[in-house]
Write a protein that holds these residues in place. Structure first.
Motif, PDB file in Angstrom:
ATOM      1  N   PHE A  30       7.868  35.773  46.317  1.00 43.55           N
ATOM      2  CA  PHE A  30       7.184  34.486  46.348  1.00 43.55           C
ATOM      3  C   PHE A  30       5.690  34.665  46.602  1.00 43.55           C
ATOM      4  N   ARG A  31       5.332  35.628  47.441  1.00 41.90           N
ATOM      5  CA  ARG A  31       3.915  35.887  47.702  1.00 41.90           C
ATOM      6  C   ARG A  31       3.175  36.299  46.433  1.00 41.90           C
ATOM      7  N   ILE A  32       3.851  37.079  45.574  1.00 42.31           N
ATOM      8  CA  ILE A  32       3.230  37.486  44.309  1.00 42.31           C
ATOM      9  C   ILE A  32       2.898  36.246  43.480  1.00 42.31           C
ATOM     10  N   PHE A  33       3.821  35.294  43.426  1.00 40.39           N
ATOM     11  CA  PHE A  33       3.568  34.058  42.685  1.00 40.39           C
ATOM     12  C   PHE A  33       2.453  33.249  43.342  1.00 40.39           C
ATOM     13  N   GLN A  34       2.490  33.144  44.666  1.00 38.47           N
ATOM     14  CA  GLN A  34       1.455  32.385  45.370  1.00 38.47           C
ATOM     15  C   GLN A  34       0.068  32.955  45.116  1.00 38.47           C
ATOM     16  N   ASP A  35      -0.036  34.276  45.154  1.00 38.18           N
ATOM     17  CA  ASP A  35      -1.343  34.918  45.030  1.00 38.18           C
ATOM     18  C   ASP A  35      -1.948  34.732  43.640  1.00 38.18           C
ATOM     19  N   LEU A  36      -1.097  34.677  42.601  1.00 42.67           N
ATOM     20  CA  LEU A  36      -1.621  34.591  41.242  1.00 42.67           C
ATOM     21  C   LEU A  36      -1.781  33.155  40.761  1.00 42.67           C
ATOM     22  N   ILE A  37      -0.740  32.353  40.964  1.00 43.26           N
ATOM     23  CA  ILE A  37      -0.744  30.979  40.446  1.00 43.26           C
ATOM     24  C   ILE A  37      -1.166  30.058  41.587  1.00 43.26           C
ATOM     25  N   ASP A  38      -2.468  29.905  41.748  1.00 43.82           N
ATOM     26  CA  ASP A  38      -3.009  29.206  42.917  1.00 43.82           C
ATOM     27  C   ASP A  38      -3.549  27.822  42.618  1.00 43.82           C
ATOM     28  N   HIS A  39      -3.539  27.430  41.362  1.00 39.51           N
ATOM     29  CA  HIS A  39      -3.986  26.113  40.900  1.00 39.51           C
ATOM     30  C   HIS A  39      -5.496  25.926  40.982  1.00 39.51           C
ATOM     31  N   ASP A  40      -6.225  26.909  41.459  1.00 38.14           N
ATOM     32  CA  ASP A  40      -7.684  26.833  41.427  1.00 38.14           C
ATOM     33  C   ASP A  40      -8.226  27.647  40.259  1.00 38.14           C
ATOM     34  N   THR A  41      -7.821  28.919  40.197  1.00 34.65           N
ATOM     35  CA  THR A  41      -8.279  29.771  39.093  1.00 34.65           C
ATOM     36  C   THR A  41      -7.267  29.852  37.954  1.00 34.65           C
ATOM     37  N   LEU A  42      -5.974  29.664  38.261  1.00 31.24           N
ATOM     38  CA  LEU A  42      -4.942  29.708  37.228  1.00 31.24           C
ATOM     39  C   LEU A  42      -3.946  28.592  37.458  1.00 31.24           C
ATOM     40  N   LYS A  43      -3.875  27.684  36.492  1.00 30.97           N
ATOM     41  CA  LYS A  43      -2.941  26.560  36.570  1.00 30.97           C
ATOM     42  C   LYS A  43      -1.794  26.830  35.599  1.00 30.97           C
ATOM     43  N   PHE A  44      -0.578  26.827  36.103  1.00 26.73           N
ATOM     44  CA  PHE A  44       0.596  27.053  35.263  1.00 26.73           C
ATOM     45  C   PHE A  44       1.797  26.487  35.999  1.00 26.73           C
ATOM     46  N   ARG A  45       2.462  25.505  35.418  1.00 24.36           N
ATOM     47  CA  ARG A  45       3.576  24.835  36.105  1.00 24.36           C
ATOM     48  C   ARG A  45       4.768  25.784  36.230  1.00 24.36           C
ATOM     49  N   THR A  46       5.074  26.201  37.431  1.00 22.08           N
ATOM     50  CA  THR A  46       6.102  27.217  37.645  1.00 22.08           C
ATOM     51  C   THR A  46       7.176  26.688  38.577  1.00 22.08           C
ATOM     52  N   ASN A  47       8.382  26.543  38.059  1.00 26.38           N
ATOM     53  CA  ASN A  47       9.526  26.122  38.856  1.00 26.38           C
ATOM     54  C   ASN A  47      10.359  27.356  39.173  1.00 26.38           C
ATOM     55  N   LEU A  48      10.563  27.620  40.452  1.00 25.78           N
ATOM     56  CA  LEU A  48      11.236  28.837  40.896  1.00 25.78           C
ATOM     57  C   LEU A  48      12.690  28.552  41.239  1.00 25.78           C
ATOM     58  N   LEU A  49      13.613  29.013  40.391  1.00 23.39           N
ATOM     59  CA  LEU A  49      15.016  28.917  40.745  1.00 23.39           C
ATOM     60  C   LEU A  49      15.290  29.843  41.928  1.00 23.39           C
ATOM     61  N   VAL A  50      16.186  29.426  42.794  1.00 27.30           N
ATOM     62  CA  VAL A  50      16.438  30.154  44.040  1.00 27.30           C
ATOM     63  C   VAL A  50      17.823  30.783  43.979  1.00 27.30           C
ATOM     64  N   HIS A  51      17.867  32.109  43.780  1.00 27.26           N
ATOM     65  CA  HIS A  51      19.157  32.803  43.761  1.00 27.26           C
ATOM     66  C   HIS A  51      19.872  32.557  45.089  1.00 27.26           C
ATOM     67  N   HIS A  52      21.177  32.318  45.001  1.00 23.32           N
ATOM     68  CA  HIS A  52      21.921  31.923  46.207  1.00 23.32           C
ATOM     69  C   HIS A  52      21.826  32.956  47.331  1.00 23.32           C
TER      70      HIS A  52
END
Length: 531
Positions: A235-257
Motif C-alpha cells: 500500500f505504501r508503494i501505491f501511496q508514494d506514487l499515486i498522490d493526486h498532486d503529481t500523478l492522478k489515476f483512479r485506483t481501487n484496491l481490492l483487498v485479498h482476504h
C-alpha cells in the motif's frame, strides 16, 4: 473558474448516441454541458481546451487487473506473444546468459495452446537450459507455472510432498514432480524467491500507470495487496506514487482476504483512502482457470474426464471469509470461472448479502448456466468480464468444455439481457491492458486480422454496450455510478479522448485508434491538447 472542452464529438454515455457540443468543468467535476457560446456566456471560463475534432468519452476504467504484476511483466521476460515452444526455449537460453550467479530465471505469459504441439516443458528440459539457476515461468492465466529441479529443491518439493490445499503438483507415472505446478502449489516456490526491492516495485507501478494512461485509461481496479511483502509495504508503494498532486489515476484496491485484518489494524476502512486511492471489495479465489483445468466444473472436463478442477477456497471457508467481510462492512469480489464454483459462490453470497449501497463482484464468470443466471438476477452483483478472453481462449476452450457447456459460456450478451451489471477489464498482465482491444473483442469476438463471424457470434455486444463495460459498468462495479462513467453535471471530470470516433470507424480500426489525451480530475495526464 473552470474549463470549456469543445470542438469535438463528445459522447456522454447517458444514452446511446447522446452527444453534447461542449462541456464546462470546474473543481474536478462536470458543471454543465451545452453550446460553446452559452457556456462561455454563463461561466466566463479561464481556460478552453480545443479537441481539434477528436472524440471524447467518459474516462475508461479497467475493472480488474494486477497493476504491479503488469508492471513486472512489462519489465521482464514476456512469453505472451510467442507462437512456438522453440521460440520460448530460445528466449530462455538468451535470458540465461545475462543472469548473475544463482539469480532466478523468471518469465511470464507462456501459453501452450498457442504452440502447434501444445508443449509444456518438463523440469528436466528447464534443467538443461538453466540447471544452475532456479527457474519459475508463470503461465498466461497466472494459475500455473513451470519450475526446474533447482526451484523444486529450494521449495522442498519431492515425490513424497502432498498436494497443498487448493493446488496440484503434477507428477509423472512414477510419482515424480514434472515441474508443472497448479494454483497454490506455485506459491510454495514463490515463497523461496528473494524479496523484491522497493525500487523495483516503484518502477513496476510507475511503468504500469504510464502504460495504462497511454492506452486511454483513467483508472483501474487492482488486486496486489497480499503480495510483495504484505499489505503495509504494498500500500505504501501505491501511496508514494499515486498522490493526486503529481500523478492522478483512479485506483481501487481490492483487498485479498488474507490481509483484511492487517488493513483494519492499520486503521483503513472500505472506501476512499484519498482522492486517487480507495479500498474495494474483499478478494476471494473460488477456483482456478480453464487453461490449466483448475476451474471447478460441475461435470468433468471434456478433454480430461479424470478431473473437475480445483476448489481453491471451498464453500465452508468462503462463507467464513464472506461473513468476516460483512462484519467489516465490505462487499466481496470472488474469482469464479467454473460453474461448480459459481454455484456455491451464489449460495454463499445469497445467504450473506452485501452491505447497503455496495455490490458483490463476480470476477470472470466464464461458465454461467441458465439456472444460476436466473438466481443472480435477484442478487446485488456485478460481473467483471474480460472480453479478450474470447479471442485468447478459442478454439482450444471448446476441447475443455464440450459443445453442451459452451452454449452458456463466455455469454456476455446473455448476462446483459438478463439485466445483470457487467464491467470490462483485461486481467492484465494476462491480457493486453488496452480498453480498445477489449471493446473490439466484445463486439467482434475475434482478432482484428481474422475474417470469421466471431466465436459464439450470438453473444456479440453492440458498440454502445461494449463501451459501457469500461465506463458505466466499471463505475457500477465500485458502486460509483453517480461519480464516474458519464459526462454529465456532477460527475468527475475524467475523460478519454481518442483521435477517431470508435462508434463509427470500421470495426477493426477500433484497436488502432490513437489515444489523443487522457484527463483525470480536470487535468491532462497523458497527451496534449490545444488551449
Amino acid at each position: 473558474m473552470g474549463t470549456i472542452w469543445f470542438n469535438g464529438t463528445i459522447y456522454t454515455m447517458t444514452a446511446e448516441n447522446k452527444t453534447v457540443d461542449a462541456v464546462y468543468t470546474e473543481n474536478g467535476r462536470v458543471a454543465d454541458t451545452g453550446s460553446v457560446s452559452k457556456l462561455r456566456q454563463d461561466y466566463a471560463p479561464d481556460e478552453e481546451m480545443d479537441l481539434q475534432g477528436a472524440s471524447m468519452y467518459p474516462g475508461f476504467q479497467d475493472s480488474h487487473l494486477h497493476m504491479l504484476g503488469m508492471g513486472e511483466t512489462l519489465m521482464s521476460l514476456d512469453f505472451s506473444g510467442m507462437q512456438s515452444a522453440a521460440e520460448m526455449k530460445q528466449a530462455l537460453q538468451d535470458k540465461k546468459t545475462r543472469l548473475a550467479p544463482k539469480q532466478w530465471l523468471t518469465g511470464e505469459g507462456w501459453n501452450e495452446n498457442n504452440f502447434t504441439d501444445r508443449k509444456i516443458f518438463h523440469r528436466s528440459e528447464l534443467d538443461a537450459i538453466a540447471g544452475d539457476h532456479p527457474v519459475l515461468l508463470t503461465r498466461i492465466c497466472r494459475h500455473a507455472a513451470l519450475v526446474n529441479s533447482k526451484a523444486l529443491h529450494l521449495a522442498g518439493i519431492t515425490e513424497e510432498t502432498p498436494d497443498p490445499p487448493g493446488g496440484i503438483i503434477v507428477r509423472d507415472e512414477k510419482g515424480q514432480p514434472t515441474g508443472y505446478l497448479l494454483d497454490t502449489a506455485v506459491d510454495t516456490v514463490r515463497q523461496m524467491m528473494p524479496p523484491v526491492r522497493d525500487e523495483q516495485l516503484q518502477e513496476a507501478l510507475r511503468e504500469a500507470v504510464r502504460n495504462m494512461l497511454s492506452k486511454g485509461l483513467t483508472g483501474g481496479h487492482t488486486e496486489d495487496l497480499n503480495y510483495y511483502g504484505g499489505f503495509q509495504r504494498t500500500f505504501r508503494i501505491f501511496q508514494d506514487l499515486i498522490d493526486h498532486d503529481t500523478l492522478k489515476f483512479r485506483t481501487n484496491l481490492l483487498v485479498h482476504h488474507e490481509v483484511l485484518d492487517v488493513m483494519h489494524d492499520e486503521g483503513f476502512r472500505f472506501g476512499p483512502a484519498n482522492d486517487s486511492l480507495s479500498f474495494g471489495a474483499v478478494k476471494i479465489f473460488a477456483d482456478g482457470a480453464l487453461g490449466g483445468r483448475t476451474a471447478l466444473l460441475q461435470k468433468p472436463y471434456n478433454d480430461a474426464p479424470e478431473t473437475c478442477g480445483v476448489a481453491v477456497t471451498p464453500k465452508e471457508e468462503m462463507e467464513s471469509i464472506v461473513k468476516k467481510a460483512r462484519e467489516k462492512g465490505m462487499p466481496a469480489a470472488v474469482h469464479v470461472i467454473g460453474d461448480a464454483a459459481l454455484k456455491y459462490t451464489v449460495e454463499v453470497l445469497g445467504k450473506n448479502p452485501p452491505p447497503a449501497g455496495t455490490r458483490d463482484r463476480l470476477i470472470h464468470g466464464q461458465v454461467t448456466p441458465p439456472d444460476l443466471v436466473e438466481r443472480l438476477q435477484h442478487m446485488n452483483v456485478v460481473f467483471d468480464l474480460q472480453p479478450r478472453f474470447v479471442v485468447s481462449d478459442f478454439p482450444w476452450v471448446q476441447e475443455r468444455l464440450g459443445e453442451e457447456r459452451l452454449r452458456w459460456s463466455f455469454a456476455w450478451k446473455t448476462l446483459l439481457e438478463a439485466g445483470l451489471y457487467c464491467a470490462g477489464s483485461s486481467d492484465a498482465p494476462i491480457e493486453p491492458v488496452s480498453p480498445l482491444e477489449g471493446i473490439h473483442a466484445a463486439i467482434a469476438r475475434r482478432n482484428p486480422e481474422e475474417s470469421h463471424d466471431g466465436w459464439l457470434p450470438d453473444q456479440k455486444l453492440s458498440r454502445f454496450e461494449a463501451v459501457q463495460l469500461y465506463t458505466t459498468g466499471s463505475a457500477k462495479a465500485v458502486s460509483a455510478e453517480k461519480e464516474y462513467g458519464m459526462i454529465a453535471p456532477g460527475f468527475r471530470a475524467d475523460f478519454t479522448i481518442l483521435e477517431k470516433d470508435i462508434f463509427h470507424v470500421p470495426l477493426d480500426e477500433i484497436v488502432t485508434t490513437a489515444v489523443k489525451a487522457v484527463v483525470v480530475d480536470d487535468t491532462v495526464q497523458y497527451g496534449t491538447l490545444t488551449t
